[in-house]
Scaffold this motif. Structure first.
Motif, short mmCIF file in Angstrom:
data_model
loop_
_atom_site.label_atom_id
_atom_site.label_comp_id
_atom_site.label_asym_id
_atom_site.label_seq_id
_atom_site.Cartn_x
_atom_site.Cartn_y
_atom_site.Cartn_z
N TYR A 135 1.91 -11.05 44.03
CA TYR A 135 0.28 -11.88 44.22
C TYR A 135 -0.90 -12.45 42.68
CZ TYR A 135 -1.42 -7.19 44.85
OH TYR A 135 -2.36 -6.42 44.66
N GLN A 136 -0.16 -11.33 41.99
CA GLN A 136 -0.76 -11.96 41.00
C GLN A 136 -0.08 -11.04 39.09
OE1 GLN A 136 -3.88 -8.41 39.99
NE2 GLN A 136 -4.02 -8.72 37.82
N ARG A 137 -0.08 -11.90 38.06
CA ARG A 137 0.27 -11.36 36.85
C ARG A 137 -0.83 -10.43 35.96
NH1 ARG A 137 3.56 -15.79 33.38
NH2 ARG A 137 4.85 -13.96 33.29
N GLU A 138 -0.76 -9.21 35.91
CA GLU A 138 -1.49 -8.83 34.48
C GLU A 138 -0.99 -8.38 32.78
OE1 GLU A 138 -3.96 -7.73 34.22
OE2 GLU A 138 -4.30 -6.18 35.96
N ARG A 139 -1.88 -8.01 32.33
CA ARG A 139 -1.98 -8.07 30.63
C ARG A 139 -2.52 -7.29 30.49
NH1 ARG A 139 -0.39 -13.14 28.18
NH2 ARG A 139 -0.79 -14.21 30.28
N TRP A 140 -2.64 -7.12 28.55
CA TRP A 140 -3.32 -6.12 28.08
C TRP A 140 -4.91 -6.68 27.52
CZ3 TRP A 140 -3.26 -1.30 30.19
CH2 TRP A 140 -1.22 -0.77 30.05
N GLN A 141 -5.01 -6.43 27.34
CA GLN A 141 -6.69 -7.45 26.41
C GLN A 141 -7.86 -6.60 25.94
OE1 GLN A 141 -7.90 -10.46 27.63
NE2 GLN A 141 -8.64 -9.55 25.51
N LEU A 142 -7.96 -6.91 24.65
CA LEU A 142 -9.32 -6.28 24.24
C LEU A 142 -10.19 -6.33 24.06
CD1 LEU A 142 -7.30 -5.40 21.15
CD2 LEU A 142 -8.30 -3.82 21.89
N ALA A 143 -11.20 -5.70 23.84
CA ALA A 143 -12.14 -6.78 24.33
C ALA A 143 -13.31 -5.94 22.44
CB ALA A 143 -13.55 -6.63 25.22
N PHE A 144 -14.37 -6.85 22.63
CA PHE A 144 -14.83 -6.43 21.35
C PHE A 144 -16.83 -6.54 20.98
CE2 PHE A 144 -13.72 -9.71 19.98
CZ PHE A 144 -14.32 -10.26 18.81
N ASP A 145 -16.70 -5.48 20.46
CA ASP A 145 -18.69 -5.91 20.50
C ASP A 145 -19.16 -6.61 18.37
OD1 ASP A 145 -21.07 -5.14 19.78
OD2 ASP A 145 -21.49 -3.91 20.33
N ARG A 146 -19.35 -7.76 18.63
CA ARG A 146 -19.55 -8.65 17.47
C ARG A 146 -19.99 -8.76 16.85
NH1 ARG A 146 -19.85 -14.55 20.68
NH2 ARG A 146 -21.83 -14.23 21.77
N ARG A 147 -21.39 -7.44 17.24
CA ARG A 147 -22.45 -7.24 16.51
C ARG A 147 -21.46 -6.27 15.62
NH1 ARG A 147 -26.56 -5.77 21.62
NH2 ARG A 147 -23.84 -4.85 21.65
N ARG A 148 -20.73 -5.43 16.05
CA ARG A 148 -20.21 -5.01 14.37
C ARG A 148 -17.99 -4.81 14.17
NH1 ARG A 148 -22.39 -1.62 19.21
NH2 ARG A 148 -20.72 -1.02 19.60
N LEU A 149 -18.50 -5.97 14.99
CA LEU A 149 -16.60 -6.89 14.46
C LEU A 149 -16.44 -8.88 14.89
CD1 LEU A 149 -13.90 -5.98 13.79
CD2 LEU A 149 -13.78 -5.78 16.53
N PRO A 150 -17.24 -9.10 13.87
CA PRO A 150 -17.12 -10.24 13.77
C PRO A 150 -16.08 -10.54 14.80
CG PRO A 150 -17.61 -9.70 12.07
CD PRO A 150 -17.77 -8.32 12.36
N ALA A 151 -15.56 -10.77 14.30
CA ALA A 151 -13.52 -11.64 15.05
C ALA A 151 -12.89 -10.56 14.84
CB ALA A 151 -14.05 -12.77 14.12
N LEU A 152 -11.91 -10.96 16.00
CA LEU A 152 -10.11 -10.09 15.92
C LEU A 152 -9.11 -11.62 16.06
CD1 LEU A 152 -10.52 -6.57 18.36
CD2 LEU A 152 -8.57 -7.83 17.22
#
Length: 290
Positions: A135-152
């Protein structure tokens, strides 16, 4: 017969008496559908101020209603692996804590290799279990704080930034081995994904890696525009996307057919996607619906 052996037989006999697989007619006659849901597993199944919540809980409630039954949740603390969970809640029961078996368990990886896994003797490990109804596909995900890491844009950026992961989770093992351990010194381990995310909010780490649903949920709860999703790839990682389905005892295929029919309708009419959206989650259809 020794007293110890007699005691073991009595305990096993008691457990067998209490943990019986119910057939479909028995379920209908009882007016109740027993569903095993992982405990304390937001946003999928958890309790908030004593009330059950989560997309899996809502799905279970709708599935029970579709059969004209009331939902009885069996809250399942995760065991050491999925084999143990299926054994404890679907086909044998818990020897150390006897109780009712579930009629169906949700959030089970829908995986052919797992379904046909064999032990060292060549025997099927899960021959008493039927996996069905993705009923669903799952995957891995990264989240970040762009105040300390402008882009990933890639994982290489994290060489100079601490990363929060759940201890003993897949992201921990993957990131510790990535590019011969390039990121190992940057890993910060937490007892849960929620604790790792709290570390992100508290500036202990600059990024967090977990399952997409967990990350989506925590971002929605935080409501902080500086905490954002990454859009990078995961080189050298094995399975990055997998499907989530359900499990019943192999004798309960009639129940599986009835539940699968409901899930199919919910995916096709968009109601399952709307359910996920209410929790701030992105919904990705299983491959057969793509």
């Amino acid at each position: 017969m020794s007293r110890l052996l007699l005691l073991c037989l009595l305990v096993l006999g008691l457990n067998t008496a209490q943990a019986q697989v119910r057939d479909f007619d028995t379920m209908v006659a009882s007016g109740v559908l027993r569903v095993a849901l992982y405990d304390d597993f937001a946003p999928y199944s958890f309790r908030q101020q004593g009330q059950p919540r989560g997309v899996d809980y809502e799905l279970a409630r709708q599935l029970a209603e579709g059969l004209g039954l009331e939902l009885q949740v069996i809250w399942a603390p995760p065991g050491e692996n999925l084999d143990a969970d299926l054994r404890d809640y679907i086909w044998r029961g818990r020897l150390t804590q006897p109780g009712e078996l579930a009629d169906v368990m949700l959030r089970v990886p829908y995986d052919r290799d797992f379904a046909y896994k064999r032990n060292e003797l060549g025997e099927l490990v899960n021959e008493l279990v039927v996996l069905f109804g993705p009923y669903q596909r799952e995957r891995w995900q990264l989240a970040f704080d762009r105040r300390r890491l402008p882009a990933l844009p890639s994982l290489a950026v994290l060489r100079q930034h601490p990363i929060g992961v759940e201890v003993d989770g897949v992201p921990s093992f993957y990131l510790s081995l990535f590019m011969q351990g390039m990121l190992r010194q940057q890993l910060r381990h937490y007892p849960s994904v929620a604790a790792a995310f709290a570390g992100l909010q508290g500036a202990e780490v600059d990024a967090v890696m977990a399952m997409r649903g967990e990350v989506d949920w925590l971002l929605q709860q935080a409501a902080d525009p500086n905490l954002v999703l990454a859009d990078n790839a995961y080189p050298e990682m094995g399975r990055q996307i997998w499907e989530i389905g359900m499990a019943v005892h192999e004798s309960n295929r009639q129940l599986a057919y009835a539940l699968e029919e409901q899930v199919d309708a919910m995916i096709l009419d968009g109601s399952l996607q709307r359910l996920y959206a209410r929790y701030g989650l992105r919904f990705e259809k299983p491959e057969q619906y793509q």
